[in-house]
Design a protein around this motif. Structure first.
Motif, mmCIF file in Angstrom:
data_model
loop_
_atom_site.group_PDB
_atom_site.id
_atom_site.type_symbol
_atom_site.label_atom_id
_atom_site.label_comp_id
_atom_site.label_asym_id
_atom_site.label_seq_id
_atom_site.Cartn_x
_atom_site.Cartn_y
_atom_site.Cartn_z
ATOM 1 N N CYS A 91 0.619 3.867 6.978
ATOM 2 C CA CYS A 91 0.430 2.418 6.964
ATOM 3 C C CYS A 91 -0.242 1.873 8.218
ATOM 4 O O CYS A 91 -0.996 0.900 8.139
ATOM 5 C CB CYS A 91 1.778 1.717 6.771
ATOM 6 N N GLN A 104 0.855 -1.181 0.000
ATOM 7 C CA GLN A 104 0.000 0.000 0.000
ATOM 8 C C GLN A 104 0.893 1.233 0.000
ATOM 9 O O GLN A 104 2.123 1.133 0.029
ATOM 10 C CB GLN A 104 -0.898 0.005 1.244
ATOM 11 N N GLU A 105 0.288 2.396 -0.028
ATOM 12 C CA GLU A 105 1.056 3.632 -0.016
ATOM 13 C C GLU A 105 1.918 3.699 1.242
ATOM 14 O O GLU A 105 1.435 3.488 2.347
ATOM 15 C CB GLU A 105 0.120 4.843 -0.056
ATOM 16 N N ALA A 119 5.227 7.843 6.083
ATOM 17 C CA ALA A 119 4.940 6.504 5.557
ATOM 18 C C ALA A 119 4.429 5.587 6.662
ATOM 19 O O ALA A 119 3.480 4.814 6.463
ATOM 20 C CB ALA A 119 6.201 5.913 4.928
#
Length: 321
Positions: free
Chosen positions: A246, A178-179, A242
């Motif tokens: 997440c 995922q991003e 990040a």
């Protein structure tokens, strides 16, 4: 392929195994010979990584080679040492030429990045594991240790925390990409030892170590060795965008406190040295302070002591009677 042919083909031929300053004799004899300049001391550290404990058994060889050396060299950074050389004892269940080529390439890439030379080791058959011993040099009397923290010092770290712990579900295939996942995975597989920071901290920091088992657990080593209390302020933890993306803000803080494998430096610093460190251009995040007392204490934004949900990793959580 026999043991000695394997060593000659994959390791002795690697760029990181060639002659270098400070290495008098490398691979090919019963012992390597290192030359340490007058007025310097030799810093030595050993790490063992075991499949299924420190990395997945099916880990990509190149990524594993990078990671294995980086986490070992990080110990030299924690002491303020300049890397010199390393040995590798590699245990393999069998000889897979493709895997070995990838592993050697990753090892060599990280060795060149850190400026360290492969000077020997051993290979044997058995469950996949590797033991690396790293050697560095540091001016006599200037090595950073865990035992110098003093009440009134600042507690600092050299970068964002929790990224590697946040990567673990992606490493183990428990979550789909995922991003933000790529950044976390890069931190897990290719940690960058903070060698420059460690060398700048000589003469500035009063105590230091690298964070491998989690911030709170590792800060406990400084507190114990120095005979002081470390106060960690939860609201000052450096968290990457990040990691927040997440796992969310609260989980990110938990991973920053108790997750392992960060391999950034934690150190104590006299308040009057902070401007000099920042002027050097090295990363520094103040996350707390040192006080008289003992142990590590976590505080919220209001200064109240709170109990952390995670305290850090231990290989042997209980002992046999």
């Amino acid at each position: 392929m026999g043991e000695f042919e394997l060593i000659r083909h994959y390791f002795a031929a690697a760029a990181c195994a060639q002659a270098a300053e400070g290495v008098v004799l490398g691979i090919g004899d019963d012992c390597a010979l290192l030359d340490v300049p007058v007025g310097e001391q030799l810093a030595v550290s050993t790490d063992t990584l075991v499949a299924g404990v420190h990395f997945p058994a099916d880990a990509n060889g190149r990524l594993l080679g990078q990671r294995a050396l980086a986490v070992s060299v990080s110990d030299l950074a924690a002491m303020g040492a300049t890397p010199l050389a390393f040995t590798l004892a590699l245990t393999l269940p069998d000889v897979c030429t493709d895997w070995l080529a990838d592993f050697t390439a990753g090892l060599d890439s990280m060795a060149r990045h850190c400026g360290v030379r492969l000077i020997g080791g051993d290979t044997t058959r058995g469950p996949l594991s590797m033991t690396l011993t790293v050697f560095g040099r540091v001016p006599s009397g200037q090595a950073l240790t865990r035992s110098g923290a003093r009440a009134g010092d600042l507690l600092c770290v050299g970068g964002p925390l929790g990224n590697a712990a946040g990567a673990l579900p992606f490493v183990l295939g428990e979550r789909a990409a995922q991003e933000g996942a790529a950044e976390l995975l890069a931190h897990y597989w290719t940690p960058s030892p903070q060698l420059a920071l460690g060398q700048v901290l000589r003469g500035l920091a009063t105590a230091a170590l690298d964070i491998s088992d989690g911030l709170l657990a590792d800060c406990g080593h400084i507190a114990s060795a120095s005979g002081v209390a470390l106060i960690v302020e939860e609201g000052r933890l450096p968290l990457s965008a990040a990691l927040r993306a997440c796992v969310g803000e609260q989980n990110a803080r938990q991973l920053a406190l108790g997750g392992g494998d960060d391999y950034v430096l934690a150190f104590t610093l006299p308040t009057e040295k902070l401007d000099a460190l920042r002027a050097s251009g090295q990363p520094v995040y103040v996350i707390g302070r040192v006080e008289a007392g003992q142990g590590v204490h976590l505080q919220d934004a209001e200064g109240r002591t709170i109990k952390p949900p995670l305290s850090g990793y231990q290989h042997f959580g209980s002992q046999c009677d």
